[in-house]
Design a protein around this motif. Structure first.
Motif, short mmCIF file in Angstrom:
data_model
loop_
_atom_site.label_atom_id
_atom_site.label_comp_id
_atom_site.label_asym_id
_atom_site.label_seq_id
_atom_site.Cartn_x
_atom_site.Cartn_y
_atom_site.Cartn_z
N GLU A 126 -2.30 4.33 3.79
CA GLU A 126 -2.96 3.86 2.63
C GLU A 126 -2.44 4.56 1.31
O GLU A 126 -1.89 3.87 0.25
CB GLU A 126 -4.35 3.65 2.68
N GLU A 127 -2.60 5.71 1.54
CA GLU A 127 -2.22 6.54 0.30
C GLU A 127 -0.82 6.59 -0.29
O GLU A 127 -0.29 6.42 -1.22
CB GLU A 127 -2.54 8.05 0.17
N VAL A 128 0.17 6.68 0.90
CA VAL A 128 1.58 6.69 0.70
C VAL A 128 1.94 5.55 0.23
O VAL A 128 3.11 5.54 -0.55
CB VAL A 128 2.32 7.26 1.79
N SER A 129 1.27 4.40 0.59
CA SER A 129 1.85 2.96 -0.04
C SER A 129 1.73 3.08 -1.62
O SER A 129 2.20 1.88 -2.15
CB SER A 129 0.81 1.98 0.72
N LYS A 130 0.91 4.01 -2.09
CA LYS A 130 0.70 3.82 -3.52
C LYS A 130 2.08 4.65 -4.24
O LYS A 130 1.98 4.58 -5.53
CB LYS A 130 -0.56 4.31 -4.22
N LEU A 131 2.79 5.25 -3.62
CA LEU A 131 3.73 6.16 -4.04
C LEU A 131 4.97 5.26 -4.85
O LEU A 131 5.13 4.15 -4.26
CB LEU A 131 4.33 7.10 -3.07
N GLN A 132 5.29 5.57 -5.98
CA GLN A 132 6.22 5.03 -6.85
C GLN A 132 7.58 5.30 -6.67
O GLN A 132 8.61 5.39 -7.52
CB GLN A 132 5.65 4.83 -8.30
N PHE A 133 8.05 6.14 -5.84
CA PHE A 133 9.34 6.99 -5.72
C PHE A 133 9.72 6.85 -4.31
O PHE A 133 9.00 6.47 -3.41
CB PHE A 133 9.28 8.23 -6.16
N GLY A 134 11.19 7.09 -3.90
CA GLY A 134 11.61 6.96 -2.67
C GLY A 134 11.13 8.01 -1.89
O GLY A 134 10.96 9.24 -2.14
N PHE A 135 10.60 7.63 -0.54
CA PHE A 135 10.08 8.80 0.25
C PHE A 135 10.17 8.28 1.58
O PHE A 135 10.31 7.19 2.00
CB PHE A 135 8.65 9.06 0.06
#
Length: 329
Positions: free
Chosen positions: A177-186
């Motif tokens: 759930e948390e990484v789904s909020k990231l705004q950069f490539g990962f």
């Protein structure tokens, strides 16, 4: 000494790696045996010097046939060292009602396990775990052998790694759930197996993260994965002192973790993060990566010598000898 280990686990995870590595090393100078359930999946990792006994009785704590089967084995050993609540409870009752021997039990987490309050000789994997027992216990941090021949192979994309069994207690659903909020490539790799796999796959699909989050299953080269990653994350809701943290201290450039269990004894407070703040902190680390790499290593360099495998084995054998000498008095 004649030393018997007992674990009720059939799968190979962090605790089982410590059991295997420890008894393999001890078997170089002592007679050893490992008791495991029939069908144990990590027998091939044991040294030829370690005898194996697979019990066949129904694997329940109060099965009298299981007690009788185990008692016929443990009575032949000076030390019986159990790992986990189930094996410890079975052995406690065998020691009390069937046959007498020196019983040592390791408590691996802060959850469950009232049985450890009844066992005289207990090893705790951290001070936090020791505080959950009503009497004093021996705090003994695990150790591992560092492989100095590994070389990091970094991907261009920011790579995040999490390691642990796929179980709700590991908080991988919250992590996704948390990484789904990231705004950069990962890319997030999760190493481990468990009964939550299907639910995690459904969550990954529902968040359209199929190209960004991978469930890799079991891997036996975790140090290489740690070296290859930019960041290690630990999202557990509860822990003792996980092996993946110890491996991370030796191999990972940066670790962040929820503030649970013995992890708070190791990681600097700047790297202890509430799960609902993970996305913010990961973004901050990504945007200032070189700074955090240097800062993390500087704050944790002293712990690299603390988790020395040879020291761990030495301290473990000294504890065994102390328990044996105390019984002889």
């Amino acid at each position: 000494m004649k030393i018997c280990y007992f674990s009720c686990s059939t799968i190979y995870g962090g605790v089982e790696k410590i059991v295997v590595d420890s008894i393999n090393e001890i078997s170089k100078e002592h007679e050893t045996l490992l008791i495991v359930p029939f069908g144990c999946k990590y027998k091939d990792k044991l040294s030829d010097e370690v005898e194996i006994f697979e019990y066949k009785s129904y694997d329940k704590r109060y099965n009298p046939f299981l007690y009788l089967e185990i008692s016929k084995i443990v009575k032949n050993y000076d030390i019986v060292h159990t790992h986990g609540a189930k094996a410890s409870q079975i052995t406690y009752f065998i020691n009390k009602f069937i046959t007498s021997f020196i019983h040592i039990a390791t408590k691996h987490n802060s959850r469950k396990g009232k049985i450890f309050n009844k066992i005289k000789n207990v090893i705790s994997v951290s001070t936090k775990v020791a505080n959950t027992i009503t009497h004093s216990s021996k705090v003994l941090y695990f150790g591992i052998k560092k492989n100095h021949n590994l070389t990091p192979i970094k991907d261009e994309i920011f790579t995040i790694l999490a390691v642990g069994r796929l179980d709700p207690i590991k908080g991988f659903d919250r992590l996704i759930e948390e990484v789904s909020k990231l705004q950069f490539g990962f890319h997030l790799n999760i190493i481990g197996e468990g009964n939550q796999k299907d639910k995690l796959e459904e969550l990954i699909n529902s968040k359209n993260l199929n190209q960004k989050v991978s469930l890799l299953g079991f891997k036996d080269n975790i140090p290489q994965y740690l070296l290859n990653s930019h960041l290690q994350v630990m999202s557990s809701l509860s822990e003792g002192l996980p092996l993946t943290l110890i491996e991370g201290i030796l191999y990972s450039p940066i670790i962040i973790s929820t503030p649970v269990g013995g992890i708070v004894e190791i990681l600097d407070k700047d790297y202890l993060v509430d799960i609902d703040k993970f996305s913010d902190v990961i973004t901050k680390i990504h945007d200032n990566y070189d700074y955090y790499c240097e800062d993390f290593q500087k704050k944790h360099i002293n712990f690299q010598s603390k988790f020395n495998f040879d020291d761990y084995i030495k301290n473990l054998l000294e504890y065994y000898k102390g328990c044996k000498d105390a019984k002889a008095l």
